[in-house]
Design a protein around this motif. Structure first.
Motif, short mmCIF file in Angstrom:
data_model
loop_
_atom_site.label_atom_id
_atom_site.label_comp_id
_atom_site.label_asym_id
_atom_site.label_seq_id
_atom_site.Cartn_x
_atom_site.Cartn_y
_atom_site.Cartn_z
N ILE A 50 62.51 48.02 34.11
CA ILE A 50 61.21 47.40 34.36
C ILE A 50 60.88 47.54 35.84
CG2 ILE A 50 59.87 45.26 34.32
CD1 ILE A 50 61.74 44.27 32.13
N ASP A 51 59.65 47.91 36.14
CA ASP A 51 59.18 47.95 37.52
C ASP A 51 57.79 47.35 37.56
OD1 ASP A 51 59.19 48.40 40.23
OD2 ASP A 51 58.66 50.51 40.08
N ALA A 52 57.47 46.74 38.70
CA ALA A 52 56.16 46.11 38.84
C ALA A 52 55.56 46.49 40.19
CB ALA A 52 56.29 44.59 38.76
N GLN A 53 54.25 46.47 40.24
CA GLN A 53 53.53 46.76 41.48
C GLN A 53 52.40 45.76 41.59
OE1 GLN A 53 51.16 50.35 41.38
NE2 GLN A 53 51.43 50.66 43.57
N SER A 54 52.28 45.15 42.75
CA SER A 54 51.17 44.23 43.00
C SER A 54 49.99 45.03 43.53
CB SER A 54 51.56 43.18 44.04
OG SER A 54 52.59 42.38 43.53
N VAL A 55 48.82 44.75 42.98
CA VAL A 55 47.61 45.46 43.37
C VAL A 55 46.66 44.44 43.98
CG1 VAL A 55 45.71 46.92 42.59
CG2 VAL A 55 47.94 47.07 41.47
N ALA A 57 43.45 42.63 45.14
CA ALA A 57 42.10 42.61 44.58
C ALA A 57 41.07 42.47 45.70
CB ALA A 57 41.95 41.45 43.61
N ALA A 58 39.96 43.14 45.52
CA ALA A 58 38.85 43.01 46.48
C ALA A 58 38.21 41.63 46.31
CB ALA A 58 37.82 44.10 46.21
N ALA A 59 37.50 41.20 47.31
CA ALA A 59 36.85 39.89 47.27
C ALA A 59 35.79 39.83 46.18
CB ALA A 59 36.23 39.58 48.62
N THR A 60 35.30 40.97 45.75
CA THR A 60 34.25 41.00 44.72
C THR A 60 34.79 40.87 43.30
OG1 THR A 60 34.36 43.41 44.69
CG2 THR A 60 32.72 42.39 46.15
N VAL A 61 36.12 40.92 43.12
CA VAL A 61 36.72 40.79 41.79
C VAL A 61 36.66 39.33 41.37
CG1 VAL A 61 38.85 41.05 40.47
CG2 VAL A 61 38.24 42.75 42.18
N PRO A 62 36.14 39.03 40.18
CA PRO A 62 36.03 37.64 39.73
C PRO A 62 37.40 36.96 39.67
CG PRO A 62 34.87 39.11 38.24
CD PRO A 62 35.61 39.97 39.21
N ALA A 63 37.44 35.69 40.01
CA ALA A 63 38.69 34.93 40.03
C ALA A 63 39.36 34.89 38.66
CB ALA A 63 38.43 33.51 40.53
N VAL A 74 50.40 37.98 47.38
CA VAL A 74 49.29 38.93 47.29
C VAL A 74 48.36 38.50 46.16
CG1 VAL A 74 48.70 41.33 46.75
CG2 VAL A 74 50.72 40.83 48.11
N PRO A 75 47.08 38.26 46.47
CA PRO A 75 46.13 37.98 45.40
C PRO A 75 45.70 39.29 44.73
CG PRO A 75 45.01 37.89 47.49
CD PRO A 75 46.47 38.15 47.79
N GLY A 76 45.52 39.28 43.47
CA GLY A 76 45.11 40.49 42.77
C GLY A 76 45.67 40.50 41.37
N SER A 77 46.34 41.57 41.01
CA SER A 77 46.96 41.66 39.69
C SER A 77 48.23 42.47 39.82
CB SER A 77 46.00 42.31 38.69
OG SER A 77 45.74 43.63 39.05
N HIS A 94 49.12 45.43 32.38
CA HIS A 94 48.55 44.72 33.52
C HIS A 94 48.69 43.23 33.23
CE1 HIS A 94 46.66 48.12 35.59
NE2 HIS A 94 46.61 48.64 34.38
N ILE A 95 49.92 42.72 33.32
CA ILE A 95 50.17 41.30 33.04
C ILE A 95 51.11 40.74 34.09
CG2 ILE A 95 49.75 41.42 30.55
CD1 ILE A 95 52.72 41.75 30.11
N GLY A 96 51.23 39.43 34.15
CA GLY A 96 52.09 38.77 35.12
C GLY A 96 53.57 38.96 34.79
N ASP A 97 54.44 38.68 35.78
CA ASP A 97 55.88 38.85 35.60
C ASP A 97 56.43 38.08 34.42
OD1 ASP A 97 56.32 40.56 37.73
OD2 ASP A 97 56.62 38.94 39.16
N ARG A 98 56.07 36.82 34.29
CA ARG A 98 56.59 35.99 33.23
C ARG A 98 56.28 36.58 31.86
NH1 ARG A 98 54.12 30.95 34.35
NH2 ARG A 98 54.92 31.37 36.40
N ASP A 99 55.04 37.02 31.67
CA ASP A 99 54.65 37.60 30.39
C ASP A 99 55.27 38.98 30.19
OD1 ASP A 99 53.09 35.37 29.86
OD2 ASP A 99 51.34 36.26 30.83
N ALA A 100 55.41 39.75 31.25
CA ALA A 100 55.93 41.11 31.14
C ALA A 100 57.38 41.11 30.67
CB ALA A 100 55.82 41.84 32.46
N THR A 101 58.20 40.25 31.23
CA THR A 101 59.62 40.24 30.86
C THR A 101 59.81 39.66 29.48
OG1 THR A 101 59.91 38.15 32.02
CG2 THR A 101 60.47 40.18 33.21
N GLY A 102 58.95 38.79 29.04
CA GLY A 102 59.04 38.23 27.69
C GLY A 102 58.60 39.21 26.64
N ALA A 103 57.76 40.19 27.02
CA ALA A 103 57.21 41.16 26.07
C ALA A 103 58.20 42.27 25.75
CB ALA A 103 55.92 41.77 26.63
N CYS A 104 59.27 42.41 26.53
CA CYS A 104 60.21 43.52 26.34
C CYS A 104 61.30 43.21 25.35
CB CYS A 104 60.83 43.90 27.68
SG CYS A 104 59.60 44.48 28.84
#
Length: 104
Positions: A50-55, A57-63, A74-77, A94-104
């Motif tokens: 498993i590998d993850a990358q934080s991306v 987000a621009a200020a224009t991306v909805p919360a 890092v704010p973003g996804s 494109h999901i958070g760490d907690r959900d990603a590790t549970g999905a495997c």
């Protein structure tokens, strides 16, 4: 499109039809199995990486569509991939760490 391919509209029609019927994933999985067998491995992997990358987000991306990586602050996804030990893709999300590790 390469010169020896049909026109873009025709190629896209095939792609769209294959995607709607779930064939793109099936083609990918079959090809991965063939590559693994050529490398003298079982067609289905028994381990994943498993590998993850934080991306950021621009200020224009909805919360509502943003996440927050607390470890990197890092704010973003986050994007996650799971590969087999040969580096062949098993899944991407494109999901958070907690959900990603549970999905495997």
């Amino acid at each position: 499109m390469p010169a020896d391919f049909p026109g873009w509209a025709r190629v896209y029609a095939f792609f769209r039809r294959w995607r709607e019927h779930g064939l793109i994933a099936e083609f990918h999985d079959r090809l991965r199995g063939k590559v693994r067998e050529r490398e003298v491995r079982e067609a289905e992997p028994t381990a994943g990486i498993i590998d993850a990358q934080s991306v950021r987000a621009a200020a224009t991306v909805p919360a509502a569509s943003r996440d927050y990586d607390g470890g990197k602050k890092v704010p973003g996804s986050e994007r996650h991939i799971v590969t087999d030990t040969l580096g062949l893709l098993l899944t991407a999300a494109h999901i958070g760490d907690r959900d990603a590790t549970g999905a495997c």
